[in-house]
Each structure stands twice: as C-alpha cells, then as structure tokens.
Design a protein around this motif. Sequence first.
Motif, PDB file in Angstrom:
ATOM      1  N   TYR A 155      -1.740 -11.432   3.949  1.00  0.00           N
ATOM      2  CA  TYR A 155      -1.679 -10.136   4.638  1.00  0.00           C
ATOM      3  C   TYR A 155      -0.697  -9.285   3.859  1.00  0.00           C
ATOM      4  N   HIS A 156      -1.038  -8.014   3.729  1.00  0.00           N
ATOM      5  CA  HIS A 156      -0.265  -7.204   2.782  1.00  0.00           C
ATOM      6  C   HIS A 156      -0.545  -5.719   2.928  1.00  0.00           C
ATOM      7  N   CYS A 157       0.288  -4.941   2.244  1.00  0.00           N
ATOM      8  CA  CYS A 157       0.028  -3.514   2.124  1.00  0.00           C
ATOM      9  C   CYS A 157      -1.071  -3.347   1.084  1.00  0.00           C
ATOM     10  N   HIS A 158      -2.071  -2.490   1.369  1.00  0.00           N
ATOM     11  CA  HIS A 158      -3.177  -2.323   0.433  1.00  0.00           C
ATOM     12  C   HIS A 158      -2.980  -1.168  -0.542  1.00  0.00           C
ATOM     13  N   ILE A 159      -1.774  -0.604  -0.596  1.00  0.00           N
ATOM     14  CA  ILE A 159      -1.445   0.186  -1.783  1.00  0.00           C
ATOM     15  C   ILE A 159      -1.263  -0.875  -2.864  1.00  0.00           C
TER      16      ILE A 159
ATOM     17  N   ILE B 166     -15.858  -6.185  -2.738  1.00  0.00           N
ATOM     18  CA  ILE B 166     -15.290  -7.260  -3.534  1.00  0.00           C
ATOM     19  C   ILE B 166     -14.395  -6.607  -4.589  1.00  0.00           C
ATOM     20  N   HIS B 167     -13.224  -7.197  -4.762  1.00  0.00           N
ATOM     21  CA  HIS B 167     -12.301  -6.677  -5.784  1.00  0.00           C
ATOM     22  C   HIS B 167     -11.415  -7.826  -6.264  1.00  0.00           C
ATOM     23  N   PRO B 168     -10.768  -7.668  -7.426  1.00  0.00           N
ATOM     24  CA  PRO B 168      -9.906  -8.731  -7.934  1.00  0.00           C
ATOM     25  C   PRO B 168      -8.612  -8.826  -7.120  1.00  0.00           C
TER      26      PRO B 168
ATOM     27  N   MET C 292      -5.302  -7.625   6.537  1.00  0.00           N
ATOM     28  CA  MET C 292      -5.273  -9.080   6.712  1.00  0.00           C
ATOM     29  C   MET C 292      -6.559  -9.702   6.199  1.00  0.00           C
ATOM     30  N   HIS C 293      -6.424 -10.833   5.532  1.00  0.00           N
ATOM     31  CA  HIS C 293      -7.588 -11.624   5.139  1.00  0.00           C
ATOM     32  C   HIS C 293      -7.976 -12.536   6.317  1.00  0.00           C
ATOM     33  N   GLY C 294      -9.200 -12.992   6.284  1.00  0.00           N
ATOM     34  CA  GLY C 294      -9.613 -14.073   7.181  1.00  0.00           C
ATOM     35  C   GLY C 294      -9.903 -13.678   8.612  1.00  0.00           C
TER      36      GLY C 294
HETATM   37 CU1  C2O Z   1      -8.563  -5.845  -0.375  1.00  0.00          CU
HETATM   38 CU2  C2O Z   1      -5.810  -8.850  -0.088  1.00  0.00          CU
HETATM   39  O1  C2O Z   1      -7.208  -7.369  -0.301  1.00  0.00           O
END
Ligand code: C2O
Length: 477
Positions: free
Chosen positions: A442-446, A145-147, A394-396
């Motif tokens: 969905y995104h880059c996790h940097i 879990i993170h913000p 990606m989320h979900g």
């Molecule tokens: Cu670890 Cu959109 O997140």
Amino acid sequence: KVYTDYFFDEPIFDLHDGGYVPLEKVDIPDQPLNIPTALQPDKVDGNDVYYTITAQEGETQILPGAKTKTWGYNASLLGQTIVLKKGVHYHVHLVNKLPEVTTFHWHGLNVTGPIVDGGPHAPVYPGGSRDIDFTLDQPAQTDWIHPHPCPNTARQVWNGLAAAVVVTDDEEAKLPFPRNYGVDDIPVILQDRSYHDNQLDYKADYDVDGTLGKYALVNGTINGVFNVTTQKVRLRILDGSDRREWRLHFDDNHEFTQIASDGGTLPEPVKFTKLMLTCAERAEVIVDFGDKKPGDVVTLMSDNVPLMKFKIGEYAPDNTKLPEHLTTINVPEVTPGLPVTRTVMSGMDDQVRLDGKLFDMQRIDRRQKIGDTVLWDVVNTNDMDGGMIHPFHMHGCQFLVISRNGKAPYPNEHGWKDTVGVNAGETVRIAVQFTKFGVYMYHCHILEHEDTGMMAQIEAYDPNHEHKYHLISMDEM
Ligand code: C2O
Ligand code: CU
C-alpha cells in the motif's frame, strides 16, 4: 442533479508547489487518437485462456520529425488492451525484453501478492520470463498493468509502460452501456511528458515530488482526434501519469455521466461537468453527444489546455436511458471489536514517509486477517508547505470510502475503489477487506513518492494456515 465542481479541495490542486509544470498547448497538427488494439490470446482451451505479455523497447511517432524511443507491452508505447472476463482462468507468460529488470503489476486486480500481482517481489530479469495464473473473480471494471520494480517504477512508466485492462462480467453486460471496444468504448489514458529533441529524458525532467511533463498525451497521442460514430461514447479514463492530477471538462461545459470507478459499476450514475482524477484512479464515463450534429467538435480539456477532440460524425439516434440504480454494492459489515487501522502519509519531496518510515522490502508493516472488514483511517498530515494530495492505493483489495474528515465521501465515491486522493489535512476513512492471503503493497501513487519509499506492506493472513513468504531485498532487483 448535475455537479459542477471538482469535489477536491481547490487550494491544494497540484499547482501549489515550486516545481509545478503547467501543461502547454502543443502547436502540432491534430492526429488520429491512438486506440490500443485488444491483445489476442495465444490459446483458448475451455475456461483456460493463455496470454503472453512482453515488455519491450520500441519507437513511436509522437512529435513531427524523429520518432521517440519508448517502452510498451506488446506495443512500442503503452500496450495492447487486455480484456479479461470474470470466472475465467488465465495463464499469463510475462516476458522481459527490456535492458533492465521489471515487474508486471496488475493494478486493481484481486490476485494474490506478492508474486502474481506483480509487485516489487516479482522481478522479471532482462531476457527472462515468468509464468503466472489466476482465476478472475471480481466484477467488471477498468484496471491497468504497469511496472513496479523498486525503486524504478516512475522511470519505467515514464518510458511508456502502462496498458489498460478491461474486466467484463455478465451483470455489467446487462446494463445499457456502450461496449463496442474501439468504436463507442475507448480507453483514455492520461499522461504528461516533455521531450528533448523528440526524446524522453527522465533524469532531466525528474522531480522528487513527482515528475511532470509539459505536453498532455491521451493514449500516447498529442492533439488526438477521435471520430464519434455513435450518439453515446464510453470513456474508460485512467490517470496513468507519474504525478499529475487531471481536472477534466469539455470546452463547451458538456455534461457527462460517471458509471464506474476503480472497482467497477457505481450504485448510481453521477452527472457532472467537471471531473478530477488523481494518479492511478479510473473513471468510466458516458458522454451523450445527442445535442451535437455531424461536423461539430468537442474538446476535452484539463484546466485551460486541450487534451483531445471528439469529432462528431453521422450517428443513429440512441434513446437508451441509464437506470437510476445501476448495481447494488454489498457493503461488508465491519468486523466487531477491531481497532481502526491508522496510516499516515506525511511530507513532501524527499521527506515523504508512510507511518514515519521509508519502505523496506523485508519488513511486514501490518497484518490483517482475511475475511475481516477493518476500518482504516488514511491520514494526510499536511505538514509541509501547505501540503499536497497523496493518492493512496492498496493492492489485493477494493475498498469502500466511508468518509472524508467525518463527512460524506464525494458523490462519485460510492463504489469500489483501490486508489483514493487524500487532501492535505484530511483523514479518509475506508473499509478494507482482503479475501486472499498474501503480502500486499500500500502506498502513495505519486510514482516518485512510491519510489522514494512512501510505501509499506501488509500481510493478509489466514489464521488456519501459516504461509511463509520469500521477500526479496533491493539487491535482488
Ligand atoms: Cu498502481 Cu502499487 O501500484
Ligand atoms: Cu505522495
């Protein structure tokens, strides 16, 4: 077979660019490794379990001398570990005691977006709270879990917000894995920070290409020592850094075995002496210290810098053998007739883009029908300065990695994942299925890339039911 390389393309390891901050060995005494305690439920009522998660400020003794002002979940730094079980209905009371807006994102949990999963559309204002509930319906795995507030995710994680989420289920429980939390089953949360008079200063250390710190922390501890009391230890490794990739190995080249990736148990265990993780990826590994005797010390390293030590104590011999086959991955059949979705990560620094665009909270960038399995080509164009690895998340959903530039995925990528490191110039093909309708990021996790806008959103839709979503704007954050 024991693999002895990092799989990723070596020339683009994150030390390529001008802003790279190498890790330094820290000249302070060893200290006991912090093992976050497990969060206790407020109430258990049959299959309903209630938790409260509070984002709070605190102080933590990290370096000798003054304590460091830090943030955490139900703790001064990082957070208590949240243990969830498949099939249980959870009710979570989210409380924000921070001086600014935050969100509570369940990275890896298959819960609905954009609210329950805690992305940028689910703000919790200072002094406020939010209640969510979900039934956990995914296999055993290590999540976190993170913000996720737009555009302050990176700074809030830097300040300390990140906690392990351990999902359990009956299938995994039958496998001969260590699972005595805190004893032979521990989180290993990898982060890097710099300190200024013992304090964090995100602005001072900020890098638009991803903020790096000089010192390595494991679970918030510098030079941590874990006392080994069993022959085998399970490490739930999480790259919880804003930007750093970790190239893990032991000082004696000790071999270790990966048993799970982001989305749970791998079909087969993978043995190696080196493991590289990109931001937000998880790997569960088992280290068998059977060749060590009491008093021996084994050091976990990244490149040539020590991260933490395992101090071997007395242990009972443990001859359990891992089966060659751990679980069966039911590969969903790709829905016929659908085109391949192509998504492009490009640029570096403030030029980073996803599909040529910056994130817009009120724009739905794509739609995919729930239940469909669609191939996605995730492209890293490598178009600036030799490029860099972008970890695509990606989320979900949890996805399967099908190929890397048309070749087989890495040996430890045969299980479910939600984050995949894409090398410069590479196209990673993944199979994506959403099972719950919603709007997902969905995104880059940097994290600095994400905050800059290397992020987009997809609506997973149910053709039989139209749903309206209130997508908030940046001003409401
Ligand atoms: Cu670890 Cu959109 O997140
Ligand atoms: Cu990136």
